[in-house]
Design a protein around this motif. Structure first.
Motif, mmCIF file in Angstrom:
data_model
loop_
_atom_site.group_PDB
_atom_site.id
_atom_site.type_symbol
_atom_site.label_atom_id
_atom_site.label_comp_id
_atom_site.label_asym_id
_atom_site.label_seq_id
_atom_site.Cartn_x
_atom_site.Cartn_y
_atom_site.Cartn_z
ATOM 1 N N GLY A 211 77.830 63.850 -13.833
ATOM 2 C CA GLY A 211 76.776 64.812 -14.022
ATOM 3 C C GLY A 211 75.481 64.461 -13.370
ATOM 4 O O GLY A 211 74.582 65.263 -13.310
ATOM 5 N N SER A 212 75.385 63.280 -12.891
ATOM 6 C CA SER A 212 74.169 62.864 -12.178
ATOM 7 C C SER A 212 74.560 61.927 -11.073
ATOM 8 O O SER A 212 75.591 61.257 -11.140
ATOM 9 C CB SER A 212 73.182 62.170 -13.136
ATOM 10 N N GLN A 213 73.771 61.878 -10.057
ATOM 11 C CA GLN A 213 74.075 61.041 -8.918
ATOM 12 C C GLN A 213 73.974 59.567 -9.315
ATOM 13 O O GLN A 213 73.026 59.156 -9.971
ATOM 14 C CB GLN A 213 73.114 61.341 -7.777
ATOM 15 N N ALA A 214 74.986 58.788 -8.939
ATOM 16 C CA ALA A 214 75.000 57.359 -9.274
ATOM 17 C C ALA A 214 73.860 56.659 -8.540
ATOM 18 O O ALA A 214 73.621 56.918 -7.366
ATOM 19 C CB ALA A 214 76.331 56.738 -8.877
ATOM 20 N N PRO A 215 73.178 55.761 -9.227
ATOM 21 C CA PRO A 215 72.078 55.046 -8.577
ATOM 22 C C PRO A 215 72.612 53.977 -7.636
ATOM 23 O O PRO A 215 73.738 53.505 -7.776
ATOM 24 C CB PRO A 215 71.335 54.410 -9.756
ATOM 25 N N HIS A 216 71.787 53.617 -6.680
ATOM 26 C CA HIS A 216 72.156 52.503 -5.805
ATOM 27 C C HIS A 216 71.797 51.198 -6.511
ATOM 28 O O HIS A 216 70.695 51.044 -7.029
ATOM 29 C CB HIS A 216 71.427 52.585 -4.467
ATOM 30 N N LEU A 217 72.751 50.275 -6.519
ATOM 31 C CA LEU A 217 72.517 48.972 -7.150
ATOM 32 C C LEU A 217 72.156 47.934 -6.086
ATOM 33 O O LEU A 217 72.522 48.069 -4.921
ATOM 34 C CB LEU A 217 73.768 48.531 -7.922
ATOM 35 N N TYR A 218 71.471 46.882 -6.518
ATOM 36 C CA TYR A 218 70.969 45.878 -5.570
ATOM 37 C C TYR A 218 71.535 44.491 -5.870
ATOM 38 O O TYR A 218 70.902 43.474 -5.563
ATOM 39 C CB TYR A 218 69.436 45.855 -5.609
ATOM 40 N N PHE A 219 72.746 44.476 -6.447
ATOM 41 C CA PHE A 219 73.377 43.184 -6.696
ATOM 42 C C PHE A 219 73.633 42.436 -5.382
ATOM 43 O O PHE A 219 73.585 41.203 -5.335
ATOM 44 C CB PHE A 219 74.705 43.378 -7.437
ATOM 45 N N GLU A 220 73.939 43.222 -4.317
ATOM 46 C CA GLU A 220 74.207 42.541 -3.046
ATOM 47 C C GLU A 220 72.966 41.816 -2.533
ATOM 48 O O GLU A 220 73.060 40.742 -1.931
ATOM 49 C CB GLU A 220 74.740 43.532 -2.000
ATOM 50 N N SER A 221 71.778 42.381 -2.815
ATOM 51 C CA SER A 221 70.554 41.727 -2.362
ATOM 52 C C SER A 221 70.367 40.377 -3.054
ATOM 53 O O SER A 221 70.104 39.354 -2.407
ATOM 54 C CB SER A 221 69.341 42.613 -2.625
ATOM 55 N N SER A 222 70.510 40.350 -4.375
ATOM 56 C CA SER A 222 70.301 39.102 -5.108
ATOM 57 C C SER A 222 71.354 38.067 -4.739
ATOM 58 O O SER A 222 71.043 36.892 -4.484
ATOM 59 C CB SER A 222 70.317 39.354 -6.614
ATOM 60 N N ALA A 223 72.630 38.461 -4.693
ATOM 61 C CA ALA A 223 73.710 37.506 -4.427
ATOM 62 C C ALA A 223 73.684 37.012 -2.990
ATOM 63 O O ALA A 223 73.852 35.804 -2.727
ATOM 64 C CB ALA A 223 75.061 38.149 -4.739
ATOM 65 N N VAL A 224 73.501 37.933 -2.058
ATOM 66 C CA VAL A 224 73.507 37.526 -0.643
ATOM 67 C C VAL A 224 72.293 36.669 -0.325
ATOM 68 O O VAL A 224 72.383 35.718 0.465
ATOM 69 C CB VAL A 224 73.579 38.765 0.272
ATOM 70 N N VAL A 225 71.146 36.974 -0.921
ATOM 71 C CA VAL A 225 69.959 36.137 -0.694
ATOM 72 C C VAL A 225 70.232 34.707 -1.149
ATOM 73 O O VAL A 225 69.942 33.747 -0.437
ATOM 74 C CB VAL A 225 68.736 36.725 -1.426
ATOM 75 N N ILE A 226 70.783 34.557 -2.349
ATOM 76 C CA ILE A 226 71.091 33.203 -2.844
ATOM 77 C C ILE A 226 72.097 32.514 -1.934
ATOM 78 O O ILE A 226 71.953 31.329 -1.594
ATOM 79 C CB ILE A 226 71.609 33.268 -4.286
ATOM 80 N N THR A 227 73.116 33.247 -1.503
ATOM 81 C CA THR A 227 74.120 32.663 -0.614
ATOM 82 C C THR A 227 73.504 32.203 0.693
ATOM 83 O O THR A 227 73.775 31.095 1.180
ATOM 84 C CB THR A 227 75.237 33.685 -0.336
ATOM 85 N N LEU A 228 72.660 33.041 1.282
ATOM 86 C CA LEU A 228 72.039 32.691 2.557
ATOM 87 C C LEU A 228 71.078 31.505 2.410
ATOM 88 O O LEU A 228 71.001 30.649 3.289
ATOM 89 C CB LEU A 228 71.301 33.895 3.135
ATOM 90 N N VAL A 229 70.351 31.471 1.294
ATOM 91 C CA VAL A 229 69.438 30.334 1.078
ATOM 92 C C VAL A 229 70.238 29.048 0.906
ATOM 93 O O VAL A 229 69.891 28.000 1.466
ATOM 94 C CB VAL A 229 68.533 30.584 -0.141
ATOM 95 N N LEU A 230 71.349 29.122 0.128
ATOM 96 C CA LEU A 230 72.191 27.941 -0.022
ATOM 97 C C LEU A 230 72.778 27.504 1.317
ATOM 98 O O LEU A 230 72.827 26.308 1.639
ATOM 99 C CB LEU A 230 73.333 28.236 -1.008
ATOM 100 N N LEU A 231 73.215 28.479 2.111
ATOM 101 C CA LEU A 231 73.760 28.160 3.429
ATOM 102 C C LEU A 231 72.691 27.526 4.314
ATOM 103 O O LEU A 231 72.941 26.528 4.999
ATOM 104 C CB LEU A 231 74.307 29.431 4.091
ATOM 105 N N GLY A 232 71.494 28.108 4.292
ATOM 106 C CA GLY A 232 70.411 27.567 5.104
ATOM 107 C C GLY A 232 70.079 26.141 4.719
ATOM 108 O O GLY A 232 69.874 25.277 5.586
ATOM 109 N N LYS A 233 70.035 25.860 3.406
ATOM 110 C CA LYS A 233 69.711 24.505 2.961
ATOM 111 C C LYS A 233 70.830 23.528 3.328
ATOM 112 O O LYS A 233 70.567 22.372 3.658
ATOM 113 C CB LYS A 233 69.479 24.486 1.455
ATOM 114 N N TRP A 234 72.083 23.986 3.262
ATOM 115 C CA TRP A 234 73.179 23.104 3.635
ATOM 116 C C TRP A 234 73.155 22.794 5.132
ATOM 117 O O TRP A 234 73.319 21.639 5.546
ATOM 118 C CB TRP A 234 74.510 23.740 3.255
#
Length: 775
Positions: A211-234
């Motif tokens: 009945g209403s348009q599904a909202p866009h979620l931003y889980f990919e932003s939080s998870a990918v940011v952490i992954t990229l930061v971990l990768l960068g530090k490694w």
């Protein structure tokens, strides 16, 4: 070599001593600056320097201050610390350099890379979240249920990303900020917004249509940011691991054990059990366990990683060998003269470690910027949030976009590149210099050396070999030839240990002359020479004054050389050799001695001139000898007959005229001048005092290495400038782009990681440098 005062000796002397700590949990320049402030507040601490790249703290303290007290202060600030000095014995086999860890926590074992599995697991969990974004780039539409997104993002956020919360909370408790706080705040905001939108939507997942348009979620932003930061530090940790390769290569020179001969029996002992005086058996192809003197055998030894000398050096009985050198094809018996921390290898490692752990003066500016950086970024993020979302409720696009832009600001502003710009370049520069025999003791010397415009050389032992050699031989008696004259000189002084006598012996040996004839009634004539009866004649070897006493007239002596005249017969005052008083003396010939110019001395002056650097000679020798050497090497500015105190005055005068001065010397009398110069450079083979005083030590007695030392300093300084320029421009450009909504959090995280890698990678290019002296 110079050693650091221990706390006990410091307590007795009342002097400042140094404590070195390994630090765990640092992630950016703000961390290192904060730990420095914490350590400086400890009572009795004179100064503290924390190096982000090596993850070491060097603390200068008064007597009574213990490592435990410093460690407690660091722990209270939210980081971990360990006493590197207490681990000195273990560090002999397990090098004391950077603690390369993937996150907060206790310091990791030396030379181990951080575990890669957190990065790999984070990538596996984040890939499905990023799949719709990747599919959209290919023109495809892919949806992942909201609850699945939540399930995938949660372990990344709170388990794999827990390090950011721990370190960030530590920073908050201490009233400071760091990179971890920025990442924790940014990703938590994106995660919380996604959870709110997911739970408030009636369908329960991002792809439903209830009945209403599904909202866009931003889980990919939080998870990918952490992954990229971990990768960068490694990746960053791997790059730092490569930067300390010079120390690891030196550490690898230490064998685990030594084969010794005790009581006529050969046995293998651990290196730590080796004692001074032990007879070490060094087989062909083996490494020498410790410094010593050869008592039996001869061989050629490869000392490349110790001195930078690419050619194996011949050694025989009586010759000194350094621990870590590789024996050639001869069996050697070596008496240990220095073991453990007293060996040349151990002291070289200590010098390189100290240089890499130190901070260049320019790093102080970076520290001041970093101290204010995180609070400023937090203010910009808040302004960005309010500026974009000033109207509308939380579900409106304005506030969602506002939050994402604020997250992007927090992520891209991580000051990692800023903190790594200087130390990584110093690590790479000092490491490659050490590989080729140029030991730079501290970062300040590296920074100063790049601006040198005058190099002052000592003469004896620096531009010259440092011992007299026979340079000219003139025969005046037609019945003799050069060999007969030289052999006669050898005979008359064969029992003397005077430097000129030793020079005659070396010349005879080089010419393979027969042993000298027996001499009798040999005696020294103080201040004039020697006399002895050789066969049925009395021979005199000495100065022109001695010849005058014999009634002989000699010609002019070659300029700048020490001359000895050889005569036969007659009698000189104070001599009754052969009882030939009154017999007519006959001049046989002249021997001229001088201090031979080092083969590379002229090339060294020419290379410095090509770099725009003026060369000056400073010597206590007479004007004639100084002029001869100066002409040979191409130096026009000469100060001769200068005493040690006056040497310092010459250096001070040059500096007062606006010159940046480097002093190159090798003797005790050079120490005041080495200390007075902007940069002191000591030549190998010189006195310990000179090497302790100088900021740079050349492990090979090659003057041409002076230009190489300045060149590597210039290249390192250039890399520091490039790295700092990149780090500042990156933040000056990246933060506004994020604030104005032109970067999403994922791109911001990728840019942040790329920034650190660019800085470290640029510094590692220094490892390709090679001294021109080896070409």
């Amino acid at each position: 070599m110079q050693s650091t005062l221990t706390p006990v000796s410091a307590a007795i002397s009342g002097e400042v001593h140094t404590i070195t700590l390994r630090i765990g949990g640092m992630t950016c320049a703000s961390c290192s600056a904060r730990i420095e402030r914490v350590l400086r507040k400890v009572a009795g601490v004179r100064d503290a320097s924390v190096n982000l790249a090596t993850e070491k703290a060097t603390v200068r303290v008064l007597a009574g201050v213990t490592a435990a007290g410093l460690i407690a202060a660091v722990d209270k600030a939210g980081y971990s610390a360990a006493d590197a000095d207490a681990d000195a014995d273990a560090a002999a086999a397990d090098a004391s350099a950077a603690t390369l860890v993937a996150g907060a926590g206790a310091a990791a074992p030396r030379w181990s890379l951080p575990a890669w599995w957190p990065v790999a697991l984070a990538a596996v969990l984040s890939l499905p979240l990023a799949a719709p974004m990747l599919a959209a780039l290919l023109g495809l539409q892919l949806e992942v249920p909201g609850m699945l997104q939540w399930a995938l993002a949660t372990p990344v956020q709170f388990w794999l990303g827990a390090r950011f919360y721990r370190a960030g909370w530590g920073a908050v408790r201490a009233g400071a900020g760091n990179m971890d706080l920025l990442v924790a705040l940014g990703t938590s905001a994106a995660y919380a917004l996604s959870v709110y939108l997911l739970l408030s939507h009636a369908g329960g997942h991002a792809g439903s249509d209830a009945g209403s348009q599904a909202p866009h979620l931003y889980f990919e932003s939080s998870a990918v940011v952490i992954t990229l930061v971990l990768l960068g530090k490694w990746l960053e940790a791997r790059a730092k691991f490569q930067a300390i390769s010079a120390i690891r290569a030196l550490q690898a020179l230490r064998p685990d054990s030594a084969l010794v001969r005790r009581g006529g029996v050969e046995l293998t002992v651990a290196l730590a059990q080796l004692r001074v005086g032990d007879l070490m058996v060094v087989r062909p192809g083996a490494r020498v366990p410790a410094d010593g003197v050869i008592t039996e055998g001869s061989s050629a030894l490869d000392e490349a990683l110790l001195t930078g000398e690419s050619v194996a050096v011949a050694r025989t009985v009586g010759g000194r060998v350094a621990g870590g050198a590789v024996n050639g094809d001869g069996l050697l018996l070596v008496e240990a003269s220095a073991v453990g921390a007293d060996t040349m290898l151990a002291q070289i490692i200590k010098l390189v470690e100290d240089a890499q752990a130190g901070k260049a003066p320019i790093a102080r500016l970076v520290d001041r910027v970093a101290a204010q950086f995180v609070p400023v970024v937090l203010v910009i993020a808040v302004v960005t949030l309010l500026g974009w979302g000033w109207r509308g409720d939380l579900s409106s696009g304005n506030w969602q976009q506002a939050l994402l832009n604020a997250v992007a600001v927090l992520v891209i502003a991580c000051p990692c590149a800023l903190g790594l710009a200087t130390p990584t370049a110093i690590m790479a520069g000092t490491g490659v210099a050490a590989r080729y025999g140029i030991l730079i003791k501290d970062a300040a010397a590296l920074e100063t050396a790049h601006a040198i415009d005058v190099v002052v050389f000592d003469k004896t032992g620096t531009l010259t070999v440092g011992k007299p050699v026979l340079l000219q031989l003139v025969v005046t008696d037609q019945s003799l030839d050069d060999a007969a004259l030289l052999q006669a000189a050898w005979s008359v002084q064969q029992y003397s240990d005077h430097p000129l006598a030793l020079a005659v012996v070396r010349a005879c040996v080089e010419r393979a002359l027969a042993a000298p004839a027996p001499a009798q009634a040999a005696q020294a004539l103080p201040g004039r020479g020697v006399s002895a009866q050789v066969g049925d004649a009395v021979l005199y070897l000495g100065t022109a004054a001695l010849m005058a006493e014999l009634g002989l007239t000699v010609g002019p002596a070659p300029a700048g050389l020490t001359v000895a005249w050889l005569a036969r017969g007659g009698s000189a005052a104070g001599s009754d050799a052969g009882n030939q008083t009154g017999a007519a003396a006959q001049l046989l010939g002249m021997l001229a001695f001088g201090d031979a110019v080092r083969p590379g001395a002229r090339l060294a002056v020419e290379r410095l001139r090509a770099l725009g650097i003026r060369s000056v000679m400073l010597t206590g020798d007479n004007a004639g000898a100084a002029a001869a050497v100066a002409t040979a090497v191409g130096i026009s500015d000469v100060h001769a007959g200068v005493l040690p105190a006056a040497k310092r005055a010459v250096i001070d005068a040059l500096r007062a005229g606006g010159a940046r001065v480097a002093m190159v010397g090798d003797g005790i009398n050079d120490a005041p001048a080495l200390a007075a110069a902007d940069v002191g450079i000591a030549m190998a083979g010189g006195t310990d005092v000179a090497m302790h005083t100088a900021a740079i030590t050349l492990m090979r007695a090659e003057p041409a290495l002076v230009a190489d030392a300045i060149l590597i300093a210039r290249r390192t300084w250039r890399k520091i400038g490039q790295n700092l320029g990149w780090a500042f421009v990156y933040n000056l450009v990246g933060i506004p782009l994020a604030a104005f909504g032109l970067l999403n959090p994922v791109l911001a995280a990728a840019a942040m990681a790329a920034s650190s890698l660019c800085v470290v990678g640029n510094a590692l290019l220094l490892r390709r440098w090679r001294p021109a002296a080896l070409d």
